[in-house]
Design an enzyme around this catalytic site. Structure first.
Site, PDB file in Angstrom:
ATOM      1  N   GLY A 224       0.843  -1.194   0.000  1.00  0.00           N
ATOM      2  CA  GLY A 224       0.000   0.000   0.000  1.00  0.00           C
ATOM      3  C   GLY A 224       0.873   1.236   0.000  1.00  0.00           C
ATOM      4  N   SER A 225       0.322   2.328   0.476  1.00  0.00           N
ATOM      5  CA  SER A 225       1.032   3.608   0.398  1.00  0.00           C
ATOM      6  C   SER A 225       2.123   3.705   1.468  1.00  0.00           C
ATOM      7  CB  SER A 225       0.027   4.746   0.572  1.00  0.00           C
ATOM      8  OG  SER A 225      -0.579   4.631   1.839  1.00  0.00           O
ATOM      9  N   GLU A 246       5.643  -3.390   1.025  1.00  0.00           N
ATOM     10  CA  GLU A 246       5.771  -3.047  -0.398  1.00  0.00           C
ATOM     11  C   GLU A 246       4.994  -1.755  -0.602  1.00  0.00           C
ATOM     12  OE1 GLU A 246       7.714  -4.495  -2.391  1.00  0.00           O
ATOM     13  OE2 GLU A 246       8.028  -6.515  -1.628  1.00  0.00           O
ATOM     14  N   CYS A 280       2.299   0.239  -8.715  1.00  0.00           N
ATOM     15  CA  CYS A 280       3.409   0.745  -7.889  1.00  0.00           C
ATOM     16  C   CYS A 280       4.643   0.976  -8.730  1.00  0.00           C
ATOM     17  CB  CYS A 280       3.677  -0.231  -6.758  1.00  0.00           C
ATOM     18  SG  CYS A 280       3.891  -1.921  -7.313  1.00  0.00           S
TER      19      CYS A 280
HETATM   20  P1  NAD Z   1      -3.421   2.445   1.278  1.00  0.00           P
HETATM   21  O1  NAD Z   1      -2.152   2.560   2.039  1.00  0.00           O
HETATM   22  O2  NAD Z   1      -4.397   3.555   1.345  1.00  0.00           O
HETATM   23  O3  NAD Z   1      -4.223   1.142   1.716  1.00  0.00           O
HETATM   24  C1  NAD Z   1      -3.640  -0.146   1.680  1.00  0.00           C
HETATM   25  C2  NAD Z   1      -4.349  -1.049   2.677  1.00  0.00           C
HETATM   26  O4  NAD Z   1      -4.081  -0.595   4.009  1.00  0.00           O
HETATM   27  C3  NAD Z   1      -5.858  -1.101   2.539  1.00  0.00           C
HETATM   28  O5  NAD Z   1      -6.282  -2.441   2.677  1.00  0.00           O
HETATM   29  C4  NAD Z   1      -6.338  -0.254   3.719  1.00  0.00           C
HETATM   30  O6  NAD Z   1      -7.626  -0.578   4.163  1.00  0.00           O
HETATM   31  C5  NAD Z   1      -5.291  -0.609   4.772  1.00  0.00           C
HETATM   32  N1  NAD Z   1      -5.161   0.349   5.878  1.00  0.00           N
HETATM   33  C6  NAD Z   1      -5.713   1.566   6.024  1.00  0.00           C
HETATM   34  N2  NAD Z   1      -5.308   2.131   7.186  1.00  0.00           N
HETATM   35  C7  NAD Z   1      -4.476   1.254   7.791  1.00  0.00           C
HETATM   36  C8  NAD Z   1      -3.716   1.257   8.991  1.00  0.00           C
HETATM   37  N3  NAD Z   1      -3.721   2.307   9.822  1.00  0.00           N
HETATM   38  N4  NAD Z   1      -2.943   0.182   9.266  1.00  0.00           N
HETATM   39  C9  NAD Z   1      -2.892  -0.875   8.423  1.00  0.00           C
HETATM   40  N5  NAD Z   1      -3.600  -0.940   7.277  1.00  0.00           N
HETATM   41  C10 NAD Z   1      -4.379   0.102   6.947  1.00  0.00           C
HETATM   42  O7  NAD Z   1      -2.974   2.154  -0.242  1.00  0.00           O
HETATM   43  P2  NAD Z   1      -3.910   2.044  -1.545  1.00  0.00           P
HETATM   44  O8  NAD Z   1      -4.402   3.425  -1.901  1.00  0.00           O
HETATM   45  O9  NAD Z   1      -4.888   0.932  -1.367  1.00  0.00           O
HETATM   46  O10 NAD Z   1      -2.848   1.561  -2.637  1.00  0.00           O
HETATM   47  C11 NAD Z   1      -2.076   2.425  -3.426  1.00  0.00           C
HETATM   48  C12 NAD Z   1      -0.646   2.480  -2.907  1.00  0.00           C
HETATM   49  O11 NAD Z   1      -0.085   1.168  -2.838  1.00  0.00           O
HETATM   50  C13 NAD Z   1       0.280   3.260  -3.830  1.00  0.00           C
HETATM   51  O12 NAD Z   1       1.122   4.085  -3.082  1.00  0.00           O
HETATM   52  C14 NAD Z   1       1.107   2.157  -4.501  1.00  0.00           C
HETATM   53  O13 NAD Z   1       2.364   2.573  -4.988  1.00  0.00           O
HETATM   54  C15 NAD Z   1       1.221   1.148  -3.424  1.00  0.00           C
HETATM   55  N6  NAD Z   1       1.507  -0.182  -3.969  1.00  0.00           N
HETATM   56  C16 NAD Z   1       2.758  -0.719  -3.782  1.00  0.00           C
HETATM   57  C17 NAD Z   1       3.083  -1.949  -4.345  1.00  0.00           C
HETATM   58  C18 NAD Z   1       4.440  -2.564  -4.166  1.00  0.00           C
HETATM   59  O14 NAD Z   1       4.579  -3.746  -4.443  1.00  0.00           O
HETATM   60  N7  NAD Z   1       5.443  -1.814  -3.725  1.00  0.00           N
HETATM   61  C19 NAD Z   1       2.121  -2.639  -5.087  1.00  0.00           C
HETATM   62  C20 NAD Z   1       0.865  -2.070  -5.257  1.00  0.00           C
HETATM   63  C21 NAD Z   1       0.564  -0.837  -4.683  1.00  0.00           C
END
Ligand code: NAD
Length: 468
Positions: A224-225, A246, A280
């Site tokens: 995620g982010s 990641e 990503c």
């Molecule tokens: P996000 O961080 O908003 O959410 C990711 C997940 O985290 C979701 O399931 C969300 O519900 C959960 N979440 C929310 N708050 C949380 C907390 N406090 N603790 C733990 N989990 C929590 O990301 P997104 O908008 O779903 O995805 C986009 C981002 O993911 C982009 O920055 C992208 O670059 C990244 N990404 C990285 C990779 C990689 O392999 N490096 C792959 C795909 C996406």
């Protein structure tokens, strides 16, 4: 309309309340997913914890054989999962869309299941024998994003299970349905409790945050982010969890002066715009040498004109909508500010609903927010350079370090530059290609640890050394 259940232990759990998942292409209701309570999460973790000793103690060949069935389970339901994925995520069914994602999920599942975890003998002589064993960690918590939800779920689940762990997965609130279906298919051949899924829109309570802090979850694999990754790391600290993070990227591509602009346009385009830029490791900044800058811009614009944006269920469409309003607004704001400073070559203004046209903006300063921030959408900044040293320095002047690419006819020259780029993966004359046997991960703020291959599998183990 789909009304799906969570899977907790040997039960399907509908949840006391549900939340709606809307189709980003139409705004219509695709389905409902259960909104997990704290109690649901506790039961899922307890089920995974209870299933762990038996699963971990299975003879390795038996566990490997069960994992080996998971790709087939996904294949059986691939077309129906792909359709749901398109409806909730927005990506097209064809091309590099939902069917491609399901194909990738099967490929990763099959490859990962086939890996072995041998005992390594560090010493065996008159002084004694020293063996390195890799043991499962326990319950692994998986938290996934909305861009490639099924493939990323498989990237998390398969290595964890193959290594003998049990799993609780929590998908993104935007794309839970395809994950619920994929997990259901896999659970048909797994012992109860080995794989559990809870869904939430994060309104009742933040399930991801609770998982990151949970004492009975021994490892978190999070995609995620960067901002959320940081929170996960903080919450995980008191229980000293193992972490694979990641996170976001802001990948640079550097085009050297010897390139043929027409020949590289297609590769550059898809390197940046795969999944509408919501990837990503998509190219998010493009540095082009002054001598061919205008020709590369022209070739990219010409290619972009033939790309059709629309509802992903329409088989003639190449790119779908942006997945959600928050992301759409982010792209719109970054493009609006870049449009004032630079030259909008194509696109620029949003279309109806969550549709956004392919947008190329040149003549930008390397400090423009569209260059320095992860746009995660269909907008690519193109930056002119004259000295390649300057381009390398600008590419590396980022807190992110996920991927990068160098484009040239001279592979050796490109490789010398590639090796100077500060990122976990670097490609020559392509961008973003990944494969199950090549470790993938970020440096700097793009994450910790790797996925894929033996190295990724081993992150799901604790080392124990036996001295005899
Ligand atoms: P996000 O961080 O908003 O959410 C990711 C997940 O985290 C979701 O399931 C969300 O519900 C959960 N979440 C929310 N708050 C949380 C907390 N406090 N603790 C733990 N989990 C929590 O990301 P997104 O908008 O779903 O995805 C986009 C981002 O993911 C982009 O920055 C992208 O670059 C990244 N990404 C990285 C990779 C990689 O392999 N490096 C792959 C795909 C996406």
């Amino acid at each position: 309309m789909l009304d799906l259940s969570m899977i907790i232990g040997d039960q399907t759990v509908a949840g006391t309340t549900t939340f709606d998942i809307l189709n980003p292409a139409t705004g219509e209701l695709v389905g409902k997913a259960p909104n997990a309570t704290e109690d649901d999460l506790e039961r899922a973790v307890a089920a995974a914890k209870a299933a762990f000793p038996r699963w971990a103690a299975l003879p390795d060949a038996e566990r490997k054989a069960i994992c080996g069935k998971l790709a087939g389970q996904l294949e059986q339901d691939a077309e129906s999962i792909a359709r749901v994925l398109t409806m909730e995520q927005g990506k097209p069914l064809g091309g590099m869309g939902s069917r491609f994602e399901l194909g990738g999920a099967q490929a990763w599942a099959g490859y990962t299941a086939s890996l072995d975890i041998p005992v390594k003998v560090l010493q065996d002589d008159n002084e004694g024998r020293v063996e390195l064993h890799r043991k499962p960690i326990g319950v692994v918590g998986s938290i996934t994003p909305w861009n490639w939800p099924v493939m990323i779920a498989v990237w998390h689940i398969l290595p964890a299970l193959r290594a003998g762990n049990t799993v609780v997965i929590k998908p993104s609130p935007f794309t839970p349905l395809s994950t619920l279906l994929a997990v259901k298919a896999m659970c048909e051949v797994l012992p109860a409790g080995v794989l559990n899924v809870v869904t939430s829109d994060d309104t009742l309570f933040n399930v991801g945050a609770a998982m990151s802090a949970h004492p009975d979850i021994r490892k978190i694999v999070f995609t995620g982010s960067c901002g959320t990754g940081e929170k996960v790391m903080r919450s995980a600290a008191p229980t000293m969890k193992r972490l694979t993070l990641e996170l976001g990227g802001n990948d640079a591509g550097i085009v050297l002066p010897d390139c043929d602009p027409e020949a590289i346009a297609e590769g550059l385009f898809w390197g940046a715009f795969i999944n509408n830029g919501q990837t990503c490791a998509a190219m998010k900044r493009l540095y082009v040498h002054d001598s061919i800058h205008d020709a590369v811009c022209d070739a990219l614009v010409a290619y972009s004109r033939n790309v059709k944006v629309g509802n992903g269920l329409d088989e003639t469409v190449h790119l779908g909508p942006i997945n959600n309003k928050k992301q759409f607004d982010k792209v719109r704001a970054l493009v609006a500010s870049a449009g004032k400073e630079g030259n909008v070559l194509i696109g620029g203004a949003p279309d109806e609903g969550l549709f956004y046209p392919v947008t190329l903006i040149s003549e930008l300063d390397d400090q423009s927010p569209l260059v320095t921030e992860e746009q995660f959408g269909p907008a690519l900044p193109i930056i002119r350079y004259t000295d390649v040293e300057e381009a390398i320095a600008q590419a590396n002047d980022s807190t992110n370090g996920l991927g990068g690419s160098v484009w040239s006819r001279d592979i050796e020259a490109a490789k010398r530059i590639a090796l100077r780029m500060e990122c976990g993966s670097v490609w020559i004359n392509k961008h973003g290609a990944i494969q199950p046997n090549a470790p993938f991960g970020g440096v700097k703020r793009s994450g910790i640890g790797v996925e894929f291959g033996e190295e990724g599998l081993f992150e799901n183990t604790d080392i124990q050394v036996v001295f005899q």
